[in-house]
Design a protein around this motif. Structure first.
Motif, PDB file in Angstrom:
ATOM      1  N   LEU A 107       0.620  -1.245  -0.024  1.00 45.06           N
ATOM      2  CA  LEU A 107       0.106  -0.049   0.065  1.00 45.06           C
ATOM      3  C   LEU A 107       0.638   1.286  -0.120  1.00 45.06           C
ATOM      4  O   LEU A 107       0.581   2.192  -0.583  1.00 45.06           O
ATOM      5  CB  LEU A 107      -1.059  -0.235   1.232  1.00 45.06           C
ATOM      6  N   ARG A 108       2.009   1.169   0.750  1.00 39.50           N
ATOM      7  CA  ARG A 108       3.014   2.457   0.884  1.00 39.50           C
ATOM      8  C   ARG A 108       3.597   2.504  -0.666  1.00 39.50           C
ATOM      9  O   ARG A 108       3.873   3.833  -0.913  1.00 39.50           O
ATOM     10  CB  ARG A 108       4.020   2.200   1.793  1.00 39.50           C
ATOM     11  N   THR A 109       3.768   1.257  -1.300  1.00 41.30           N
ATOM     12  CA  THR A 109       4.412   1.784  -2.565  1.00 41.30           C
ATOM     13  C   THR A 109       3.753   1.465  -3.828  1.00 41.30           C
ATOM     14  O   THR A 109       4.292   1.304  -4.753  1.00 41.30           O
ATOM     15  CB  THR A 109       5.764   0.710  -2.553  1.00 41.30           C
ATOM     16  N   LYS A 110       2.640   1.119  -3.714  1.00 40.41           N
ATOM     17  CA  LYS A 110       1.609   0.678  -4.820  1.00 40.41           C
ATOM     18  C   LYS A 110       1.665   1.810  -6.066  1.00 40.41           C
ATOM     19  O   LYS A 110       1.789   1.144  -7.231  1.00 40.41           O
ATOM     20  CB  LYS A 110       0.249   0.477  -4.413  1.00 40.41           C
ATOM     21  N   ASP A 111       2.005   3.042  -5.893  1.00 39.96           N
ATOM     22  CA  ASP A 111       2.196   3.768  -7.163  1.00 39.96           C
ATOM     23  C   ASP A 111       3.471   3.867  -7.858  1.00 39.96           C
ATOM     24  O   ASP A 111       3.518   4.304  -8.984  1.00 39.96           O
ATOM     25  CB  ASP A 111       1.994   5.384  -6.588  1.00 39.96           C
ATOM     26  N   GLU A 112       4.282   3.072  -7.116  1.00 38.12           N
ATOM     27  CA  GLU A 112       5.780   2.755  -7.945  1.00 38.12           C
ATOM     28  C   GLU A 112       5.732   1.763  -8.837  1.00 38.12           C
ATOM     29  O   GLU A 112       6.771   1.667  -9.628  1.00 38.12           O
ATOM     30  CB  GLU A 112       6.783   2.698  -6.921  1.00 38.12           C
ATOM     31  N   PHE A 113       4.831   0.996  -8.660  1.00 37.90           N
ATOM     32  CA  PHE A 113       4.862  -0.348  -9.476  1.00 37.90           C
ATOM     33  C   PHE A 113       3.662  -0.510 -10.390  1.00 37.90           C
ATOM     34  O   PHE A 113       2.734  -0.032 -10.352  1.00 37.90           O
ATOM     35  CB  PHE A 113       4.926  -2.028  -8.392  1.00 37.90           C
ATOM     36  N   TYR A 114       4.011  -1.317 -11.320  1.00 35.46           N
ATOM     37  CA  TYR A 114       3.038  -1.508 -12.553  1.00 35.46           C
ATOM     38  C   TYR A 114       1.964  -2.250 -11.906  1.00 35.46           C
ATOM     39  O   TYR A 114       0.713  -1.955 -12.202  1.00 35.46           O
ATOM     40  CB  TYR A 114       3.784  -2.272 -13.729  1.00 35.46           C
ATOM     41  N   ASP A 115       1.818  -3.417 -11.230  1.00 39.76           N
ATOM     42  CA  ASP A 115       0.953  -4.270 -10.454  1.00 39.76           C
ATOM     43  C   ASP A 115       1.628  -4.838  -9.390  1.00 39.76           C
ATOM     44  O   ASP A 115       2.726  -4.817  -9.182  1.00 39.76           O
ATOM     45  CB  ASP A 115       0.355  -5.150 -11.546  1.00 39.76           C
ATOM     46  N   ALA A 116       0.528  -5.547  -8.876  1.00 37.80           N
ATOM     47  CA  ALA A 116       1.047  -6.530  -7.658  1.00 37.80           C
ATOM     48  C   ALA A 116       1.955  -7.441  -7.907  1.00 37.80           C
ATOM     49  O   ALA A 116       3.049  -7.711  -7.251  1.00 37.80           O
ATOM     50  CB  ALA A 116      -0.186  -7.009  -6.902  1.00 37.80           C
ATOM     51  N   ALA A 117       2.023  -8.152  -9.110  1.00 39.63           N
ATOM     52  CA  ALA A 117       2.931  -9.245  -9.676  1.00 39.63           C
ATOM     53  C   ALA A 117       4.294  -8.430  -9.577  1.00 39.63           C
ATOM     54  O   ALA A 117       5.339  -9.038  -9.047  1.00 39.63           O
ATOM     55  CB  ALA A 117       2.563  -9.652 -10.878  1.00 39.63           C
ATOM     56  N   GLU A 118       4.694  -7.370 -10.275  1.00 38.10           N
ATOM     57  CA  GLU A 118       5.953  -6.720 -10.165  1.00 38.10           C
ATOM     58  C   GLU A 118       6.411  -6.412  -8.627  1.00 38.10           C
ATOM     59  O   GLU A 118       7.496  -6.651  -8.232  1.00 38.10           O
ATOM     60  CB  GLU A 118       5.837  -5.492 -11.048  1.00 38.10           C
ATOM     61  N   PHE A 119       5.338  -5.824  -8.001  1.00 37.51           N
ATOM     62  CA  PHE A 119       5.777  -5.862  -6.392  1.00 37.51           C
ATOM     63  C   PHE A 119       6.234  -6.911  -5.912  1.00 37.51           C
ATOM     64  O   PHE A 119       7.161  -7.170  -5.104  1.00 37.51           O
ATOM     65  CB  PHE A 119       4.654  -5.215  -5.610  1.00 37.51           C
TER      66      PHE A 119
END
Length: 73
Positions: free
Chosen positions: A36-48
């Motif tokens: 939730l803190r970094t979701k704007d930095e990644f394309y999607d949850a898989a990349e995270f």
């Protein structure tokens, strides 16, 4: 994309984006808190999750099984 190539800029690669997980980290965070803190930095949850996997394999972080809290090395 996990690594930069001639078609993927360094800033767009997952390896580069891993720094966002390590910046502004807080004790007691769970994987969901970090997402939730970094979701704007990644394309999607898989990349995270790819980024979290790499950090885990590199022994930069670990997840406590009982509580789900991420512990940084």
């Amino acid at each position: 994309m996990l690594i930069p190539t001639k078609f993927t800029r360094l800033e767009e690669s997952t390896i580069f984006k891993m720094k966002n997980i390590l910046l502004n980290r807080n004790d007691g965070e769970t994987v969901l808190d970090i997402f939730l803190r970094t979701k704007d930095e990644f394309y999607d949850a898989a990349e995270f999750l790819h980024a979290m996997d790499v950090l885990y394999v590199l022994d930069v972080l670990d997840v406590e099984v009982d509580s789900g809290v991420v512990v940084y090395a």
